[in-house]
Design an enzyme around this catalytic site. Structure first.
Site, mmCIF file in Angstrom:
data_model
loop_
_atom_site.group_PDB
_atom_site.id
_atom_site.type_symbol
_atom_site.label_atom_id
_atom_site.label_comp_id
_atom_site.label_asym_id
_atom_site.label_seq_id
_atom_site.Cartn_x
_atom_site.Cartn_y
_atom_site.Cartn_z
ATOM 1 N N ASP A 89 -36.927 14.151 23.511
ATOM 2 C CA ASP A 89 -35.956 14.171 22.425
ATOM 3 C C ASP A 89 -36.722 14.601 21.170
ATOM 4 O OD1 ASP A 89 -33.684 13.501 20.759
ATOM 5 O OD2 ASP A 89 -34.717 11.625 20.294
ATOM 6 N N ASP A 91 -35.276 14.276 17.395
ATOM 7 C CA ASP A 91 -35.034 13.420 16.231
ATOM 8 C C ASP A 91 -35.457 11.981 16.507
ATOM 9 O OD1 ASP A 91 -33.975 15.617 14.979
ATOM 10 O OD2 ASP A 91 -31.898 15.107 15.451
#
Length: 295
Positions: A89, A91
């Site tokens: 991922d 963010d």
């Protein structure tokens, strides 16, 4: 995922300091016209970002009731050491910020958008609903996105560069899978040496005059379950035997399913989302834990 609908988010309080290390210049934007008349998207226009990153040094944290997966079992360690590909991922994982929140704050709608982000990452609303709602609150124009990218260089999480370097040295492929925007992730990939074809993310759409039109709904990451589909697509195409997903949110946890990731590692160095952490195979607060376990 019903088990995540009451997820509580615990922000990790970390001091932040800017680093003066320099990276090679890289391009981040490019205009791309779509077959639909009047539709334009930015991809890789040769506009330079100042090569300045920021780092955070996390405080030592209490385990908050997650002792069971902070120390990985032998089975989990063996899985980690056998991975052929790792999907990150972006963010609050690779980067210390939530990209859409930062862009919204830059455009003057930070608080309202951040509230939607918390709901989306906790799993209490469908991701596609939250994405559309957040963008509708500030409707970023092409010029505003370009200005943001020029003034706000990526801020990487501490240890991520070393981890990616270690993975690549061990011939482990690295992917970025994000519900954020490709326009903001391309610079991150350039810093980390990750090929553009290894990015799965959303794409902002603009009209001929640079006005905001929406986002590409054909991207799998634009909806709930999209990260799982992206991981499954990668695995099917590359025939990896073992894959890991590393992230902080409910959509990252969803990637651990048959045909997808074999291992989900929850990174809580920025945000500790309790329901996500409780369901992780391994909970970490620093990427050094993963680096050291590969030795």
């Amino acid at each position: 995922m019903e088990a995540l609908t009451t997820s509580r988010v615990v922000p990790v309080q970390v001091p932040c300091r800017k680093l003066s290390s320099l990276f090679a210049n890289f391009s981040c934007l490019e205009l791309r016209r779509y077959p639909c008349r009047g539709l334009v998207s930015i991809m890789n226009h040769p506009k330079l970002l100042r090569p300045v990153t920021a780092s955070v040094q996390p405080h030592e944290l209490s385990t908050l009731g997650h002792e069971g997966n902070i120390v990985p079992s032998k089975e989990i360690l063996d899985l980690w050491r056998s991975v052929e590909a790792v999907c990150f991922d972006v963010d609050s994982t690779v980067c210390v910020d939530e990209g859409i929140d930062e862009l919204a704050e830059f455009c003057g709608a930070g608080k309202a958008v951040a509230e939607w982000t918390a709901r989306a990452m906790g799993g209490s609303v469908p991701f596609e609903e939250a994405l559309a709602a957040r963008l509708s609150l500030f409707k970023p124009s092409l010029s505003k996105v370009e200005e943001y990218l020029d003034k706000r260089p990526p801020r990487l999480s501490p240890g991520i560069e070393e981890l990616v370097k270690k993975l690549r040295a061990n011939n482990i492929d690295v992917y970025l899978i994000s519900g954020g925007f490709r326009q903001m992730i391309n610079p991150v990939a350039s810093i980390l040496g990750i090929p553009r074809e290894n990015i799965f993310a959303n794409n902002l759409l603009f009209g001929n005059s640079g006005e905001f039109l929406g986002f590409d709904e054909n991207e799998p990451t634009s909806r709930s379950g999209g990260k799982a589909k992206a991981v499954q697509q990668i695995r099917k195409g590359r025939l990896y035997k073992t894959m890991a997903m590393i992230g902080d949110g409910a959509t990252d946890l969803e990637a651990r399913k048959p045909g997808g990731a074999d291992l989900f590692i929850c990174y809580a160095g920025v945000q500790l989302r309790e329901a996500v952490a409780a369901n992780a195979d391994w909970l970490i607060f620093k990427f050094e834990s993963l680096i050291n376990s590969l030795d």
